[in-house]
Enzyme design. Structure first.
Site, PDB file in Angstrom:
ATOM      1  N   SER A 145       0.861  -1.184   0.000  1.00  0.00           N
ATOM      2  CA  SER A 145       0.000   0.000   0.000  1.00  0.00           C
ATOM      3  C   SER A 145       0.892   1.228   0.000  1.00  0.00           C
ATOM      4  CB  SER A 145      -0.875  -0.018   1.258  1.00  0.00           C
ATOM      5  OG  SER A 145      -1.471   1.239   1.512  1.00  0.00           O
ATOM      6  N   TYR A 158      -3.803  -1.134   9.649  1.00  0.00           N
ATOM      7  CA  TYR A 158      -3.532  -1.363   8.220  1.00  0.00           C
ATOM      8  C   TYR A 158      -2.142  -0.854   7.864  1.00  0.00           C
ATOM      9  CZ  TYR A 158      -4.454  -1.236   3.164  1.00  0.00           C
ATOM     10  OH  TYR A 158      -4.406  -1.415   1.804  1.00  0.00           O
TER      11      TYR A 158
END
Length: 254
Positions: A145, A158
């Site tokens: 990410s 996350y």
């Protein structure tokens, strides 16, 4: 139709999280390049199945919860029963929990790490063992990410998981390259998926992020397919341990 070193004709690819979103976009891209697809996920796989089978590729759906410890062994076992070998693994399954760091619960923290990090590592480990047994190496692609590189807001579990994915990818390269195993990662930018729906419903966050993307649009799942085909194919045979950003230029803009 794939050409030359980008051809995946006859390769067997496991893609976790392939029933929707980024995983689905990558699975369809690999199928377009010639790969047979093992779609791993918990939701309805109708769209993925139809897309793969329309291309004339073989298809297997495995329903699995990646938070369960037994899932990696089960996925590999069923894949080998159906195809006899594994050539490519894409770890695209992922979850998030949105809350300010001050409010994150232990349960939310652990839920995210179980799927986004622990399951990713043990899928890599289990498939790497199979690659070594088969001989000839193989390709592993993890999904990181932008938070593999920067902090983010309201997604600290996350962020922790995706930063770790980048680092374990580098570590596994150091140990497994000797077996011909190539392990890299893709760091998507802002992509239109179910996971980002909550963020896209927040006008302030959208107003904040939109000017930061040089290409002036959010990405779509299919935008990840090209990078995945490259990393899964012979074209990337001297690329190992690296995380490629597919973000519309987001990380390039200060």
């Amino acid at each position: 139709m794939a050409h030359g070193n980008f051809d995946l004709q006859g390769k067997v690819a496991i893609v976790t999280g392939a029933t929707r979103g980024i995983g689905q976009g990558i699975a369809l891209g690999l199928a377009q390049a010639g790969a047979h697809i093992v779609c791993v996920g918990r939701s309805d796989d109708t769209i993925t199945r139809a897309g793969v089978e329309q291309l004339g590729r073989k298809y297997l759906n495995i329903r699995a919860d990646m938070a369960q410890k037994e899932s990696p062994d089960m996925i590999v076992r069923q894949t080998l029963e159906a195809f006899g070998r594994i050539d490519i693994l894409v770890n695209a399954a992922g979850i998030t929990r949105r809350a300010m760091a001050i409010d994150v619960t232990e349960e939310d923290w652990q839920d995210v790490l179980d799927v986004n990090l622990t399951a990713v590592f043990f899928m890599c480990q289990r498939v790497a063992r199979q690659f070594i047994k088969q001989g000839g190496g193989g390709k592993i692609i993890n999904i990181g990410s932008m938070t593999s590189y920067q902090g983010g807001i309201k997604v600290i579990p996350y962020t922790a998981s995706k930063a770790a994915v980048r680092m374990i990818t580098m570590h596994m390269c150091n140990e497994w390259a000797q077996y011909g195993i190539h392990i890299n990662a893709i760091a998507p930018g802002y992509i239109e998926t179910d996971m980002t729906a909550a963020m896209r419903s927040e006008p302030e966050r959208m107003a904040e992020t939109a000017p930061r993307i040089p290409m002036k649009r959010w990405g779509r799942p299919e935008d990840l397919a090209g990078a995945a085909v490259f990393l899964a194919s012979d074209a990337s045979d001297y690329v190992n341990g690296f995380t490629i950003a597919v973000d519309g230029g987001f990380l390039a803009k200060s």
